[in-house]
Design a protein around this motif. Structure first.
Motif, short mmCIF file in Angstrom:
data_model
loop_
_atom_site.label_atom_id
_atom_site.label_comp_id
_atom_site.label_asym_id
_atom_site.label_seq_id
_atom_site.Cartn_x
_atom_site.Cartn_y
_atom_site.Cartn_z
N THR A 19 47.28 -96.23 32.95
CA THR A 19 47.67 -94.89 33.39
C THR A 19 48.32 -94.95 34.77
N MET A 20 47.69 -95.71 35.69
CA MET A 20 48.25 -95.81 37.04
C MET A 20 49.63 -96.46 37.00
N LEU A 21 49.77 -97.44 36.09
CA LEU A 21 51.06 -98.12 35.97
C LEU A 21 52.14 -97.12 35.57
N VAL A 22 51.80 -96.29 34.59
CA VAL A 22 52.77 -95.27 34.15
C VAL A 22 53.07 -94.29 35.28
N VAL A 23 52.00 -93.89 36.00
CA VAL A 23 52.19 -92.95 37.11
C VAL A 23 53.13 -93.56 38.16
N CYS A 24 52.89 -94.84 38.47
CA CYS A 24 53.71 -95.48 39.51
C CYS A 24 55.16 -95.64 39.05
N LEU A 25 55.34 -95.94 37.77
CA LEU A 25 56.72 -96.02 37.26
C LEU A 25 57.40 -94.66 37.38
N ALA A 26 56.62 -93.60 37.14
CA ALA A 26 57.16 -92.25 37.30
C ALA A 26 57.52 -92.00 38.76
N VAL A 27 56.66 -92.51 39.67
CA VAL A 27 56.95 -92.34 41.11
C VAL A 27 58.26 -93.04 41.47
N THR B 79 47.78 -98.62 47.86
CA THR B 79 48.20 -99.71 48.75
C THR B 79 49.68 -100.01 48.55
N GLY B 80 50.09 -100.06 47.28
CA GLY B 80 51.49 -100.35 46.99
C GLY B 80 52.41 -99.28 47.56
N LEU B 81 52.00 -98.03 47.42
CA LEU B 81 52.83 -96.94 47.97
C LEU B 81 52.94 -97.05 49.49
N LEU B 82 51.81 -97.41 50.13
CA LEU B 82 51.82 -97.59 51.58
C LEU B 82 52.80 -98.69 51.97
N LEU B 83 52.75 -99.81 51.22
CA LEU B 83 53.66 -100.93 51.49
C LEU B 83 55.12 -100.47 51.40
N ALA B 95 53.92 -100.63 44.36
CA ALA B 95 52.76 -100.13 43.62
C ALA B 95 52.76 -100.71 42.21
N VAL B 96 53.93 -100.67 41.57
CA VAL B 96 54.04 -101.23 40.21
C VAL B 96 53.77 -102.74 40.24
N LEU B 97 54.35 -103.43 41.23
CA LEU B 97 54.18 -104.89 41.29
C LEU B 97 52.72 -105.27 41.48
N LEU B 98 52.04 -104.55 42.41
CA LEU B 98 50.64 -104.89 42.67
C LEU B 98 49.77 -104.57 41.45
N LEU B 99 50.10 -103.48 40.74
CA LEU B 99 49.33 -103.16 39.53
C LEU B 99 49.55 -104.22 38.46
N LEU B 100 50.78 -104.70 38.35
CA LEU B 100 51.06 -105.78 37.38
C LEU B 100 50.27 -107.03 37.75
N LEU B 101 50.24 -107.30 39.08
CA LEU B 101 49.48 -108.46 39.56
C LEU B 101 48.01 -108.30 39.19
N GLN B 102 47.50 -107.07 39.40
CA GLN B 102 46.09 -106.84 39.08
C GLN B 102 45.84 -107.00 37.57
N ALA B 103 46.75 -106.46 36.76
CA ALA B 103 46.58 -106.57 35.31
C ALA B 103 46.56 -108.04 34.90
N ALA B 104 47.48 -108.83 35.46
CA ALA B 104 47.54 -110.24 35.11
C ALA B 104 46.26 -110.95 35.55
N THR B 105 45.81 -110.61 36.77
CA THR B 105 44.60 -111.26 37.30
C THR B 105 43.39 -110.92 36.43
N LEU B 106 43.28 -109.64 36.05
CA LEU B 106 42.14 -109.25 35.21
C LEU B 106 42.20 -109.96 33.86
N GLY B 107 43.42 -110.19 33.37
CA GLY B 107 43.57 -110.90 32.11
C GLY B 107 43.12 -112.34 32.21
N LEU B 108 43.38 -112.95 33.39
CA LEU B 108 43.05 -114.37 33.57
C LEU B 108 41.64 -114.58 34.10
#
Lengths: 307, 183
Positions: A19-27, B79-83, B95-108
């Motif tokens: 959900t956050m990913l989608v929200v951020c893409l929207a941002v 945090t990503g938005l602040l950056l 924000a998107v990049l850090l979330l992707l990083l988190q998703a990958a980390t949680l997967g591994l």
């Protein structure tokens, strides 16, 4: 507190990240569609951060100066001797400067020279070194807004020795200055005594490069680089740096301003100098709430950059 | 009457214990914000701005690996938005990049947590390089042409080189002020 069943909580926790990913893409999309939003947010953040940085920068500076004083004690004698030498030399130059000033005044008087209007300026402390991998910018404290702070957009920032950059964003407490080394910086300059025109382009490194110089008047090593009034964005004759050829035979400018350790910046606003060629004409900048040069910067108008 | 309806475990915890738990839960995020703030001070270190995204990447990786509950996705996005706002990158990209990083980390996570530090480090090297390369692609897209890749290369090398030092610091925080009490 709402008590949720365990399976529901598991589902919710699994869904948070997508959900956050989608929200951020929207941002991202919103930010691209309306630059005003991101400008408004970053201006607000700068305004909040500036006083906080101001609070901590005082003690840091004190420590810096304190240790500096102890360090200087050991080299006091040698430094004194060097300073005496320098002082003698500078006194000679002062005489030359005074003579030249008198001569200049006499020549101007005989030519009925009309002096350019003196710009308004004030001095602000650099409180934070902000930027990213591809941005070079600093945060400067501005005095509490007397009137409209947007007047400052486009103001020329100089340190004690030379041009440092230009104001791209202004809040009520702080202004963000884009440095001349930023990859988006394009400044029309005049080289040497002839004032040969060229464009100084920031390349993300410490020294901006020179492009579009005339092959008939190639920039000479060691020639002085001054701002040029071409395109009307900068007042002419502000010192920028010195020409230097690097190992690839590319002319670059060694900036006079100490860009890696900026402490104080003077912000000069030239209200009448900005012509229609500037990305944001002064009138628009005054009227538009969120208008700023940063719009232009973030939108990545590479061709226009910021004259 | 109202008190007796609550479960026993909750009734026994006084308010200061709740405060303590909340503080411990918040330590990772506060450390992250504090680091970003400190890295903005004008120390005059060349390329100082580069440290901010790599610090954020290191923190997100570490906490997602060892304490994912303390750095949930909304805080990572914040945090990503602040950056983005600090670094004038297009809003939301980090924000998107850090979330992707988190998703990958949680997967591994299943493979990395029990393994040796060298593997954890290698995992960070791969993910940070991927993240930085994506940020380079985005910058290039925004500038309508390839921007120099050298700064990104520096960023990757710095991130990989500095991760052990960051990990030592964060492990201390993990065992000290951020440690969850097992009572």
């Amino acid at each position: 507190m709402v008590r949720l069943s365990i399976p529901l909580r598991q589902v919710l926790s699994r869904l948070t990240l997508p959900t956050m990913l989608v929200v951020c893409l929207a941002v991202v999309l919103i930010g691209q569609a309306d630059q005003g939003v991101s400008d408004f947010l970053s201006n607000g953040l700068d305004d909040v951060l500036a006083p906080a940085y101001m609070l901590v920068s005082g003690p840091i500076r004190a420590v810096e100066q304190g240790t500096g004083a102890v360090g200087h004690l050991f080299t006091l004698n040698a430094e004194n001797a060097q300073l005496r030498e320098q002082n003698k030399e500078l006194l000679q130059w002062q005489e030359v400067a005074l003579a030249l000033q008198a001569q200049n005044a006499a020549l101007k008087a005989s030519l009925h020279f009309v002096p350019p209007p003196a710009p308004k300026f004030f001095t602000g402390e650099v409180v934070a070194d902000l930027g990213g991998v591809y941005t070079r910018s600093v945060l400067v404290l501005t005095p509490p807004a007397n009137g409209d702070p947007k007047v400052l957009i486009g103001a020329v920032a100089m340190d004690g020795r030379g041009l440092a950059g230009r104001v791209i964003d202004v809040g009520s407490r702080a202004a963000r200055v884009l440095l001349i080394t930023d990859i988006n910086s394009r400044i029309p300059v005049a080289i040497g005594a002839q004032g040969a025109p060229a464009l100084m382009v920031g390349n993300n490194g410490p020294d901006p490069i020179l492009t579009y110089w005339s092959t008939a008047q190639p920039p000479a090593e060691g020639a002085m680089v001054l701002t040029s009034a071409q395109a009307g964005a900068f007042p002419p004759g502000l010192p920028v740096g010195v020409v230097h050829y690097n190992s690839e035979n590319q002319p670059m400018v060694l900036p006079l301003a100490d860009l890696s350790a900026l402490r104080m910046l003077r912000l000069f606003s030239y209200p009448n100098e900005l012509s229609a060629l500037t990305p944001v004409p002064q009138d628009a900048a005054r009227q538009g709430g969120g208008a700023s040069l940063a719009n232009h910067r973030r939108a990545g108008h590479h061709r226009g950059a910021w004259f | 009457m109202v008190l007796s309806r609550r479960p026993a475990s909750r009734r026994l915890l006084p308010s200061w214990r709740w405060l303590d738990m909340a503080a411990r839960w918040l330590v990772p995020f506060i450390l992250l914000l504090l680091g970003l703030f400190i890295l903005g001070m004008p120390f005059g270190i060349p390329g100082q701005a580069m440290f901010r995204p790599l610090y954020a990447m290191g923190c997100v990786y570490f906490w997602s690996l060892y304490r994912p509950a303390s750095l949930p996705a909304p805080l990572v996005a914040l945090t990503g938005l602040l950056l983005d706002m600090l670094g004038l990158t297009p809003l939301g990209v980090w924000a998107v990049l850090l979330l992707l990083l988190q998703a990958a980390t949680l997967g591994l996570r299943r493979y990395l947590v029990p393994s040796r530090f060298l593997w954890v480090w290698a995992g960070f090297a791969v993910l940070a390089t991927a993240c930085a390369s994506l940020s380079w692609l985005v910058e290039s897209a925004v500038h309508h042409g390839f921007v120099p890749a050298f700064p990104i290369l520096c960023e990757c090398l710095l991130a990989i080189g500095l991760y052990p030092a960051l990990a030592i610091m964060l492990i201390r925080a993990h065992r000290g002020p951020a440690a969850l009490e097992h009572t």
